[in-house]
Design a protein around this motif. Structure first.
Motif, PDB file in Angstrom:
ATOM      1  N   LEU A 173       1.019  -1.016   0.098  1.00 35.04           N
ATOM      2  CA  LEU A 173       0.059  -0.023   0.469  1.00 35.04           C
ATOM      3  C   LEU A 173       0.181   1.013   0.219  1.00 35.04           C
ATOM      4  CD1 LEU A 173      -2.654  -0.890   2.224  1.00 35.04           C
ATOM      5  CD2 LEU A 173      -2.808  -1.351   0.310  1.00 35.04           C
ATOM      6  N   ASN A 174       0.548   2.437  -0.303  1.00 33.74           N
ATOM      7  CA  ASN A 174       0.681   3.357  -0.403  1.00 33.74           C
ATOM      8  C   ASN A 174       0.552   4.120   1.265  1.00 33.74           C
ATOM      9  OD1 ASN A 174       1.921   3.499  -3.063  1.00 33.74           O
ATOM     10  ND2 ASN A 174       0.321   4.688  -3.727  1.00 33.74           N
ATOM     11  N   VAL A 175       1.456   3.811   1.636  1.00 31.32           N
ATOM     12  CA  VAL A 175       0.861   4.649   2.704  1.00 31.32           C
ATOM     13  C   VAL A 175       2.211   4.151   3.996  1.00 31.32           C
ATOM     14  CG1 VAL A 175       0.792   2.493   4.263  1.00 31.32           C
ATOM     15  CG2 VAL A 175      -0.071   3.937   5.417  1.00 31.32           C
ATOM     16  N   ASP A 176       2.861   5.192   4.543  1.00 32.08           N
ATOM     17  CA  ASP A 176       4.047   5.528   5.807  1.00 32.08           C
ATOM     18  C   ASP A 176       4.237   4.465   6.283  1.00 32.08           C
ATOM     19  OD1 ASP A 176       6.259   6.276   7.324  1.00 32.08           O
ATOM     20  OD2 ASP A 176       5.938   8.061   6.176  1.00 32.08           O
ATOM     21  N   TYR A 177       5.120   3.967   6.646  1.00 32.83           N
ATOM     22  CA  TYR A 177       5.673   2.851   7.710  1.00 32.83           C
ATOM     23  C   TYR A 177       5.027   3.188   8.493  1.00 32.83           C
ATOM     24  CZ  TYR A 177       7.856  -1.293   9.588  1.00 32.83           C
ATOM     25  OH  TYR A 177       8.474  -1.965  10.981  1.00 32.83           O
ATOM     26  N   ASP A 178       6.470   4.058   9.586  1.00 32.63           N
ATOM     27  CA  ASP A 178       5.621   4.641  10.943  1.00 32.63           C
ATOM     28  C   ASP A 178       4.473   5.393  11.439  1.00 32.63           C
ATOM     29  OD1 ASP A 178       8.744   4.182  11.028  1.00 32.63           O
ATOM     30  OD2 ASP A 178       9.074   6.575   9.908  1.00 32.63           O
ATOM     31  N   LYS A 179       3.701   5.339  10.466  1.00 32.97           N
ATOM     32  CA  LYS A 179       2.488   5.610  10.351  1.00 32.97           C
ATOM     33  C   LYS A 179       1.286   4.144  10.905  1.00 32.97           C
ATOM     34  CE  LYS A 179       3.000   9.693   8.122  1.00 32.97           C
ATOM     35  NZ  LYS A 179       2.106  11.376   7.933  1.00 32.97           N
ATOM     36  N   ILE A 180       1.745   3.319  10.661  1.00 33.60           N
ATOM     37  CA  ILE A 180       0.449   1.924  10.798  1.00 33.60           C
ATOM     38  C   ILE A 180       1.484   1.475  12.033  1.00 33.60           C
ATOM     39  CG2 ILE A 180       0.328  -0.140   9.758  1.00 33.60           C
ATOM     40  CD1 ILE A 180      -0.477   2.483   8.267  1.00 33.60           C
ATOM     41  N   ASP A 181       0.354   1.371  13.019  1.00 26.12           N
ATOM     42  CA  ASP A 181       0.461   0.278  14.229  1.00 26.12           C
ATOM     43  C   ASP A 181      -0.627  -1.165  15.130  1.00 26.12           C
ATOM     44  OD1 ASP A 181      -1.627   2.448  14.971  1.00 26.12           O
ATOM     45  OD2 ASP A 181      -0.441   3.411  16.829  1.00 26.12           O
ATOM     46  N   ARG A 182      -1.425  -0.871  12.951  1.00 23.54           N
ATOM     47  CA  ARG A 182      -2.163  -1.897  14.251  1.00 23.54           C
ATOM     48  C   ARG A 182      -3.031  -2.468  12.895  1.00 23.54           C
ATOM     49  NH1 ARG A 182      -3.780  -2.152  18.421  1.00 23.54           N
ATOM     50  NH2 ARG A 182      -4.200  -0.408  20.316  1.00 23.54           N
ATOM     51  N   LYS A 183      -2.936  -3.955  12.754  1.00 17.51           N
ATOM     52  CA  LYS A 183      -3.369  -4.294  11.021  1.00 17.51           C
ATOM     53  C   LYS A 183      -3.949  -3.945  10.360  1.00 17.51           C
ATOM     54  CE  LYS A 183      -6.473  -7.748  12.963  1.00 17.51           C
ATOM     55  NZ  LYS A 183      -6.375  -9.010  13.382  1.00 17.51           N
ATOM     56  N   PRO A 184      -4.069  -3.116   9.812  1.00 20.94           N
ATOM     57  CA  PRO A 184      -5.187  -2.159   8.597  1.00 20.94           C
ATOM     58  C   PRO A 184      -5.713  -3.407   7.823  1.00 20.94           C
ATOM     59  CG  PRO A 184      -3.117  -3.106   6.840  1.00 20.94           C
ATOM     60  CD  PRO A 184      -2.711  -3.210   8.679  1.00 20.94           C
ATOM     61  N   SER A 185      -7.368  -3.036   7.692  1.00 19.80           N
ATOM     62  CA  SER A 185      -8.470  -3.982   7.204  1.00 19.80           C
ATOM     63  C   SER A 185      -7.625  -4.374   5.860  1.00 19.80           C
ATOM     64  CB  SER A 185      -9.867  -3.478   7.767  1.00 19.80           C
ATOM     65  OG  SER A 185      -9.964  -3.220   8.926  1.00 19.80           O
ATOM     66  N   LEU A 186      -7.780  -5.332   5.376  1.00 22.20           N
ATOM     67  CA  LEU A 186      -7.273  -5.821   3.888  1.00 22.20           C
ATOM     68  C   LEU A 186      -8.105  -6.877   3.270  1.00 22.20           C
ATOM     69  CD1 LEU A 186      -3.434  -4.443   4.090  1.00 22.20           C
ATOM     70  CD2 LEU A 186      -5.169  -3.267   3.684  1.00 22.20           C
ATOM     71  N   SER A 187      -8.550  -7.137   2.274  1.00 24.55           N
ATOM     72  CA  SER A 187      -8.857  -8.161   1.398  1.00 24.55           C
ATOM     73  C   SER A 187      -7.624  -8.375   1.408  1.00 24.55           C
ATOM     74  CB  SER A 187     -10.020  -8.253   1.326  1.00 24.55           C
ATOM     75  OG  SER A 187      -9.618  -7.489  -0.130  1.00 24.55           O
ATOM     76  N   TYR A 188      -7.334  -9.667   1.684  1.00 29.47           N
ATOM     77  CA  TYR A 188      -5.737 -10.681   0.277  1.00 29.47           C
ATOM     78  C   TYR A 188      -6.327 -11.871   0.062  1.00 29.47           C
ATOM     79  CZ  TYR A 188      -2.948  -8.266   4.855  1.00 29.47           C
ATOM     80  OH  TYR A 188      -2.782  -7.610   5.415  1.00 29.47           O
ATOM     81  N   SER A 189      -6.481 -11.589  -1.597  1.00 25.55           N
ATOM     82  CA  SER A 189      -6.347 -12.652  -1.873  1.00 25.55           C
ATOM     83  C   SER A 189      -5.177 -13.418  -3.096  1.00 25.55           C
ATOM     84  CB  SER A 189      -7.231 -12.327  -3.145  1.00 25.55           C
ATOM     85  OG  SER A 189      -6.899 -11.482  -4.058  1.00 25.55           O
ATOM     86  N   GLU A 190      -5.216 -14.459  -3.533  1.00 28.70           N
ATOM     87  CA  GLU A 190      -4.397 -14.987  -3.933  1.00 28.70           C
ATOM     88  C   GLU A 190      -4.203 -14.156  -5.617  1.00 28.70           C
ATOM     89  OE1 GLU A 190      -2.455 -19.027  -5.982  1.00 28.70           O
ATOM     90  OE2 GLU A 190      -4.468 -18.818  -5.212  1.00 28.70           O
ATOM     91  N   ALA A 191      -4.696 -13.445  -6.484  1.00 24.84           N
ATOM     92  CA  ALA A 191      -4.655 -12.832  -7.363  1.00 24.84           C
ATOM     93  C   ALA A 191      -4.323 -11.366  -6.498  1.00 24.84           C
ATOM     94  CB  ALA A 191      -6.065 -11.533  -8.075  1.00 24.84           C
ATOM     95  N   GLU A 192      -4.202 -10.920  -5.720  1.00 25.35           N
ATOM     96  CA  GLU A 192      -2.789  -9.798  -5.233  1.00 25.35           C
ATOM     97  C   GLU A 192      -2.060  -9.680  -4.362  1.00 25.35           C
ATOM     98  OE1 GLU A 192      -5.876  -6.297  -3.884  1.00 25.35           O
ATOM     99  OE2 GLU A 192      -7.058  -8.085  -3.604  1.00 25.35           O
ATOM    100  N   SER A 193      -1.508 -11.472  -4.723  1.00 23.48           N
ATOM    101  CA  SER A 193       0.099 -11.514  -3.744  1.00 23.48           C
ATOM    102  C   SER A 193       0.608 -12.388  -4.400  1.00 23.48           C
ATOM    103  CB  SER A 193      -0.602 -12.422  -1.942  1.00 23.48           C
ATOM    104  OG  SER A 193      -1.450 -11.608  -1.311  1.00 23.48           O
ATOM    105  N   GLY A 194       1.884 -12.666  -3.417  1.00 20.92           N
ATOM    106  CA  GLY A 194       2.752 -13.487  -4.120  1.00 20.92           C
ATOM    107  C   GLY A 194       4.477 -12.446  -4.963  1.00 20.92           C
ATOM    108  N   ASN A 195       3.721 -12.159  -5.591  1.00 23.57           N
ATOM    109  CA  ASN A 195       4.813 -11.783  -6.216  1.00 23.57           C
ATOM    110  C   ASN A 195       5.040  -9.836  -6.395  1.00 23.57           C
ATOM    111  OD1 ASN A 195       3.858 -10.470  -8.588  1.00 23.57           O
ATOM    112  ND2 ASN A 195       4.239 -13.460  -9.053  1.00 23.57           N
ATOM    113  N   ILE A 196       5.876  -9.073  -5.838  1.00 26.15           N
ATOM    114  CA  ILE A 196       5.703  -7.989  -5.469  1.00 26.15           C
ATOM    115  C   ILE A 196       7.006  -7.447  -5.630  1.00 26.15           C
ATOM    116  CG2 ILE A 196       5.821  -5.552  -3.817  1.00 26.15           C
ATOM    117  CD1 ILE A 196       3.655  -7.577  -2.055  1.00 26.15           C
TER     118      ILE A 196
END
Length: 190
Positions: free
Chosen positions: A100-123
Protein backbone atom coordinates in the motif's frame (compact mmCIF):
# COMPACT_ATOMS: atom_id res chain seq x y z
CA UNK A 1 -7.25 27.94 70.66
CA UNK A 2 -9.57 24.99 70.12
CA UNK A 3 -10.04 26.01 66.50
CA UNK A 4 -6.28 26.03 65.89
CA UNK A 5 -5.96 22.50 67.36
CA UNK A 6 -8.80 21.24 65.14
CA UNK A 7 -7.22 22.85 62.07
CA UNK A 8 -3.83 21.27 62.87
CA UNK A 9 -5.43 17.83 63.38
CA UNK A 10 -7.41 18.22 60.16
CA UNK A 11 -4.27 19.17 58.18
CA UNK A 12 -2.30 16.30 59.74
CA UNK A 13 -5.07 13.85 58.85
CA UNK A 14 -5.29 15.24 55.31
CA UNK A 15 -1.52 14.91 54.81
CA UNK A 16 -1.61 11.35 56.14
CA UNK A 17 -4.42 10.38 53.75
CA UNK A 18 -2.73 11.99 50.75
CA UNK A 19 0.64 10.42 51.48
CA UNK A 20 -0.85 6.96 52.00
CA UNK A 21 -2.75 7.15 48.72
CA UNK A 22 0.30 8.06 46.70
CA UNK A 23 2.33 5.20 48.27
CA UNK A 24 -0.25 2.56 47.38
CA UNK A 25 -0.87 3.68 43.81
CA UNK A 26 1.31 2.10 41.17
CA UNK A 27 2.30 4.23 38.21
CA UNK A 28 0.15 3.55 35.21
CA UNK A 29 1.94 2.62 32.03
CA UNK A 30 0.72 1.83 28.58
CA UNK A 31 1.17 -1.71 27.33
CA UNK A 32 4.46 -2.31 25.56
CA UNK A 33 4.28 -2.02 21.80
CA UNK A 34 6.18 -4.70 19.94
CA UNK A 35 9.52 -3.36 18.76
CA UNK A 36 10.35 -3.22 15.08
CA UNK A 37 13.15 -5.47 13.91
CA UNK A 38 15.87 -4.45 11.48
CA UNK A 39 17.39 -7.10 9.23
CA UNK A 40 20.70 -5.91 7.80
CA UNK A 41 22.60 -7.30 4.81
CA UNK A 42 20.61 -10.55 4.46
CA UNK A 43 22.54 -12.27 1.67
CA UNK A 44 22.39 -15.50 -0.31
CA UNK A 45 26.15 -16.02 -0.42
CA UNK A 46 26.49 -14.32 -3.80
CA UNK A 47 26.69 -10.73 -4.94
CA UNK A 48 26.96 -8.69 -8.09
CA UNK A 49 27.63 -5.12 -9.14
CA UNK A 50 26.54 -3.09 -12.15
CA UNK A 51 23.43 -3.87 -14.12
CA UNK A 52 21.44 -6.68 -12.49
CA UNK A 53 21.09 -9.74 -14.71
CA UNK A 54 19.85 -13.27 -14.22
CA UNK A 55 17.74 -14.68 -11.46
CA UNK A 56 19.35 -14.56 -8.00
CA UNK A 57 19.46 -17.56 -5.69
CA UNK A 58 16.34 -17.21 -3.48
CA UNK A 59 16.53 -16.22 0.17
CA UNK A 60 13.73 -17.64 2.33
CA UNK A 61 12.85 -15.76 5.50
CA UNK A 62 10.54 -16.32 8.48
CA UNK A 63 9.23 -13.10 10.00
CA UNK A 64 7.78 -15.09 12.86
CA UNK A 65 11.22 -16.46 13.78
CA UNK A 66 13.24 -13.47 12.50
CA UNK A 67 15.51 -15.90 10.69
CA UNK A 68 16.50 -17.24 7.33
CA UNK A 69 14.68 -20.47 6.48
CA UNK A 70 15.03 -23.41 4.12
CA UNK A 71 13.01 -23.64 0.90
CA UNK A 72 11.12 -26.66 2.24
CA UNK A 73 10.85 -25.15 5.71
CA UNK A 74 8.63 -22.71 7.55
CA UNK A 75 9.13 -19.43 5.65
CA UNK A 76 6.86 -16.44 5.16
CA UNK A 77 8.56 -14.56 2.31
CA UNK A 78 11.24 -15.28 -0.26
CA UNK A 79 13.46 -12.81 -2.07
CA UNK A 80 14.29 -13.86 -5.63
CA UNK A 81 14.45 -12.46 -9.17
CA UNK A 82 16.94 -9.81 -10.29
CA UNK A 83 19.21 -8.96 -7.33
CA UNK A 84 16.62 -10.56 -5.00
CA UNK A 85 14.19 -7.68 -5.55
CA UNK A 86 11.16 -9.90 -6.20
CA UNK A 87 9.35 -10.67 -2.93
CA UNK A 88 7.17 -13.79 -2.91
CA UNK A 89 4.80 -14.84 -0.12
CA UNK A 90 4.47 -18.48 0.88
CA UNK A 91 0.90 -19.02 -0.29
CA UNK A 92 1.28 -22.78 0.30
CA UNK A 93 0.99 -22.10 4.03
CA UNK A 94 -1.60 -19.33 3.65
CA UNK A 95 0.73 -16.31 3.81
CA UNK A 96 -0.46 -13.39 1.69
CA UNK A 97 0.96 -9.95 0.91
CA UNK A 98 -0.27 -6.58 -0.18
CA UNK A 99 1.61 -3.31 -0.87
CA UNK A 100 0.00 0.00 0.00
CA UNK A 101 0.99 3.62 -0.50
CA UNK A 102 1.17 4.37 3.20
CA UNK A 103 4.05 5.47 5.40
CA UNK A 104 5.43 2.56 7.45
CA UNK A 105 5.91 4.71 10.58
CA UNK A 106 2.24 5.75 10.62
CA UNK A 107 0.96 2.18 10.92
CA UNK A 108 0.65 0.65 14.39
CA UNK A 109 -2.38 -1.62 13.95
CA UNK A 110 -3.27 -4.13 11.28
CA UNK A 111 -5.25 -2.51 8.49
CA UNK A 112 -8.52 -3.95 7.28
CA UNK A 113 -7.37 -5.54 4.05
CA UNK A 114 -8.60 -8.35 1.91
CA UNK A 115 -5.82 -10.69 0.88
CA UNK A 116 -6.22 -12.83 -2.19
CA UNK A 117 -4.05 -14.98 -4.39
CA UNK A 118 -4.66 -12.64 -7.32
CA UNK A 119 -3.03 -9.73 -5.47
CA UNK A 120 -0.35 -11.61 -3.55
CA UNK A 121 2.62 -13.71 -4.28
CA UNK A 122 5.09 -11.47 -6.04
CA UNK A 123 5.90 -7.86 -5.43
CA UNK A 124 8.60 -6.11 -7.41
CA UNK A 125 8.87 -2.88 -9.35
CA UNK A 126 5.46 -2.73 -10.93
CA UNK A 127 2.79 -0.17 -10.05
CA UNK A 128 2.06 -2.12 -6.89
CA UNK A 129 5.73 -2.73 -6.18
CA UNK A 130 8.22 -1.42 -3.65
CA UNK A 131 11.11 -0.03 -5.74
CA UNK A 132 12.18 1.90 -8.82
CA UNK A 133 14.96 0.94 -11.18
CA UNK A 134 16.97 3.60 -13.02
CA UNK A 135 17.93 2.20 -16.44
CA UNK A 136 20.73 4.74 -16.84
CA UNK A 137 22.47 4.27 -13.49
CA UNK A 138 21.24 0.69 -12.87
CA UNK A 139 20.35 1.64 -9.29
CA UNK A 140 17.42 0.14 -7.38
CA UNK A 141 15.82 2.42 -4.79
CA UNK A 142 12.85 1.79 -2.50
CA UNK A 143 9.82 3.97 -3.12
CA UNK A 144 9.18 6.19 -0.11
CA UNK A 145 5.78 5.70 1.46
CA UNK A 146 5.38 2.07 0.39
CA UNK A 147 4.59 -0.53 3.03
CA UNK A 148 4.25 -4.26 2.47
CA UNK A 149 1.62 -5.99 4.62
CA UNK A 150 1.64 -9.70 5.34
CA UNK A 151 -0.91 -12.03 6.86
CA UNK A 152 0.53 -15.40 7.81
CA UNK A 153 -1.28 -18.71 7.74
CA UNK A 154 -1.60 -18.69 11.53
CA UNK A 155 -3.25 -15.25 11.57
CA UNK A 156 -0.31 -12.99 12.45
CA UNK A 157 0.03 -9.64 10.69
CA UNK A 158 3.25 -7.84 9.80
CA UNK A 159 4.36 -4.67 8.10
CA UNK A 160 7.61 -4.49 6.12
CA UNK A 161 9.64 -1.54 4.89
CA UNK A 162 12.35 -2.32 2.36
CA UNK A 163 15.42 -0.14 2.91
CA UNK A 164 18.12 -1.34 0.51
CA UNK A 165 19.48 -4.18 -1.63
CA UNK A 166 23.08 -2.90 -1.34
CA UNK A 167 25.73 -4.02 1.13
CA UNK A 168 25.79 -1.66 4.11
CA UNK A 169 22.59 0.09 2.90
CA UNK A 170 24.34 3.21 1.56
CA UNK A 171 22.25 6.37 1.52
CA UNK A 172 23.21 7.05 -2.11
CA UNK A 173 23.89 3.71 -3.82
CA UNK A 174 25.73 3.43 -7.12
CA UNK A 175 26.00 0.58 -9.61
CA UNK A 176 29.43 -0.26 -8.18
CA UNK A 177 27.90 -1.19 -4.79
CA UNK A 178 27.39 -4.91 -4.12
CA UNK A 179 23.77 -6.07 -4.50
CA UNK A 180 21.71 -8.91 -2.99
CA UNK A 181 22.38 -7.62 0.54
CA UNK A 182 18.83 -7.01 1.74
CA UNK A 183 18.13 -4.53 4.51
CA UNK A 184 14.57 -4.13 5.75
CA UNK A 185 12.51 -3.29 8.79
CA UNK A 186 9.49 -5.21 9.99
CA UNK A 187 7.09 -5.31 12.89
CA UNK A 188 4.17 -7.37 14.07
CA UNK A 189 0.79 -5.65 14.04
CA UNK A 190 -1.99 -6.13 16.59
Amino acid sequence: MLMIKETVYFLALLLFILSSCSKNEEPRSEPDKPQDIFVRDLNNGHFSTGQPSGIAKPIYFSLQKNAEAKADGDWDIAFTGLANTLIVSNSKVGTWMKVLNVDYDKIDRKPSLSYSEAESGNIANYENGWYTYDVQTHVVEPIKGKTIFLRTGNGKYYKIKMISIYEGAPAYPTSSDKTTFLTFQFGELE
